[in-house]
Design a protein around this motif. Structure first.
Motif, PDB file in Angstrom:
ATOM      1  N   ARG A  69      88.831  18.090  83.468  1.00 21.89           N
ATOM      2  CA  ARG A  69      87.896  17.611  82.457  1.00 21.89           C
ATOM      3  C   ARG A  69      88.035  16.100  82.334  1.00 21.89           C
ATOM      4  O   ARG A  69      89.136  15.535  82.456  1.00 21.89           O
ATOM      5  N   SER A  71      86.350  12.828  79.804  1.00 21.23           N
ATOM      6  CA  SER A  71      85.471  12.479  78.690  1.00 21.23           C
ATOM      7  C   SER A  71      85.673  11.018  78.314  1.00 21.23           C
ATOM      8  O   SER A  71      86.752  10.438  78.512  1.00 21.23           O
ATOM      9  N   THR A  73      84.491   8.517  74.959  1.00 19.56           N
ATOM     10  CA  THR A  73      83.874   8.491  73.625  1.00 19.56           C
ATOM     11  C   THR A  73      83.804   7.059  73.118  1.00 19.56           C
ATOM     12  O   THR A  73      84.783   6.292  73.233  1.00 19.56           O
ATOM     13  N   GLU A  98      89.102   7.369  76.145  1.00 23.45           N
ATOM     14  CA  GLU A  98      88.882   8.076  77.410  1.00 23.45           C
ATOM     15  C   GLU A  98      89.996   9.100  77.599  1.00 23.45           C
ATOM     16  O   GLU A  98      91.140   8.866  77.208  1.00 23.45           O
ATOM     17  N   GLU A  99      89.617  10.210  78.237  1.00 24.05           N
ATOM     18  CA  GLU A  99      90.607  11.272  78.467  1.00 24.05           C
ATOM     19  C   GLU A  99      90.330  11.957  79.800  1.00 24.05           C
ATOM     20  O   GLU A  99      89.193  12.313  80.114  1.00 24.05           O
TER      21      GLU A  99
END
Length: 437
Positions: A69, A71, A73, A98-99
């Motif tokens: 995953r 992501s 934001t 961010e991840e």
């Protein structure tokens, strides 16, 4: 199957190139080619492929799952805090985050539910395979019956041709005797009428042949009016034993052990019974294990480290499902009862089919023996009547009656021959034997 289709294509190409003689087509070749083009077989194959795909899906749930995953934001502003008496602010979280995550998870399946689901899917896949085999055997029997129908029609045309030739010859004899002053005009008129009737019968038999050829061409995916040259398998010279009650009982037992329909019904019952066990695990606890690695490119007070590894062991224990599991178990048990009823009905149908097919074979054997005897007698009677008429010691009506009986005996012998071949094919299908003699 592609090689057999090639045989058909070569035959058509040879005819298009000027060779008017079609390539002989054996019963085995016709059966294999018809399997390739059969819509029923294609549908059964698709159902089997779908069942295998469902099996793969259920088996995959028991394997470790790996997911990634990512992501990003963007917040409207940074999140800051200030301490009393201090003019400076402390940034708690930036305005962006961010991840990146890589997660490995495994359902430990302590209730064995996933294993039972995969086992049930395997049973259903096997049942679909047997249904595919049943469809193929039905198609093979249908092709065999149509193939014999063409051969039967060809023999009927030969009988009609022979009858027409005999009546024309007889008309010529009647005309010659009348002109010689030893015959009667009524005999010539009657002869002309019989020639016309024989011509009509020949046209009817030819139309039957064209219709039978069209039916076989349709199964072979060829033009309906494409010429055919079939290979007559004929009757076996080997003396076969009569099918008495003991032999029929043995055939029924063999069919119940080998018929794909019986095997599929038995497996469907096992799958239904497995469904009861699956339904009982509806409120069983579940345990999941996961290992994840996370990366945060932008650190903050909330995420102070860029790289974080987490090990998770989760336990879920349902307390109450409102009676859902209980009703699912009731439904599954009803499915078992229905599967038992279908299995019993299938076995009874197979037993009756084998019994009737065996009786039909015995009936057609005796019918063919009687037809052969009748044909021998009719041939001798026709020859004697002709000799008596030419010697002017017999009536013309004796000849025509004898010829009519001979034609009927020939037609009956043809009918009995291919009825016996068809009955044997049906018996072979009833006990799941190969149809090729």
């Amino acid at each position: 199957m592609s090689a057999l289709a090639g045989i058909i294509a070569v035959a058509v190409a040879a005819q298009a190139g000027g060779d008017s003689r079609p390539t002989p087509l054996t019963l085995d070749q016709a059966i294999r080619a018809a399997e390739q083009y059969s819509t029923a077989v294609k549908n059964a194959q698709s159902e089997y492929d779908a069942a295998k795909a469902r099996l793969g899906q259920d088996q995959s749930r028991r394997r470790p799952q790996l997911s990634f995953r990512a992501s990003a934001t963007r917040f409207d502003d940074r999140t800051t805090i200030s301490f009393p008496g201090s003019k400076s602010e402390f940034e708690l979280a930036p305005n962006n985050q961010e991840e990146l995550s890589l997660v490995l998870s495994q359902d430990l399946d302590i209730s064995k539910q996933l294993g039972m689901i995969a086992s049930q899917a395997k049973l259903r896949s096997l049942a679909a395979a047997y249904r595919l085999r049943s469809t193929v055997e039905d198609q093979d029997l249908n092709t065999t019956t149509v193939y014999y129908a063409v051969l039967r029609a060809e023999q009927n045309v030969r009988v009609a041709n022979a009858s027409l030739s005999a009546y024309r010859e007889q008309a010529s004899v009647a005309e010659r005797l009348y002109k010689g002053g030893v015959g009667q005009k009524i005999d010539t008129l009657r002869a002309e009428s019989q020639v016309a009737e024989a011509e009509r019968e020949l046209v009817r038999r030819q139309n039957e042949l064209d219709s039978a050829r069209s039916a076989l061409n349709d199964q072979l995916n060829r033009p309906l009016d494409a010429p055919l040259a079939l290979v007559d398998p004929g009757q076996s010279d080997q003396k076969e034993n009569a099918l008495g009650p003991d032999e029929r009982a043995a055939l029924i037992a063999q069919a119940l052990d080998k018929r794909p329909e019986a095997l599929a019904a038995s497996i469907d019952l096992q799958a239904a019974e497995k469904g009861v066990s699956i339904a009982k695990t509806g409120n069983a606890p579940s345990v999941i294990f996961s290992l994840s690695g996370n990366r945060y490119p932008t650190t903050s007070f909330v995420s102070p480290r860029q790289n974080v590894v987490a090990l998770t062991l989760g336990l879920s224990f349902p307390i109450s499902d409102g009676g859902l599991t209980r009703e699912q178990v009731h439904e599954a048990r009803a499915g078992v009862d229905a599967a038992k009823a279908r299995q019993e009905q299938t076995r009874r149908s197979i037993s009756l089919e084998v019994q009737n097919a065996a009786l039909d074979v015995e009936t057609e054997r005796k019918r063919l023996d009687a037809a052969n005897v009748a044909l021998t007698a009719a041939t001798a009677a026709r020859k004697l009547a002709q000799q008596r008429f030419e010697s002017q010691v017999g009536l013309y009506s004796e000849v025509t009656d004898a010829q009519s009986e001979l034609t009927a005996a020939q037609a009956a012998q043809v009918q009995a021959t291919y009825d016996l071949l068809t009955a044997k094919a049906r018996l072979s299908r009833a006990v799941s034997r190969p149809l090729i003699p």
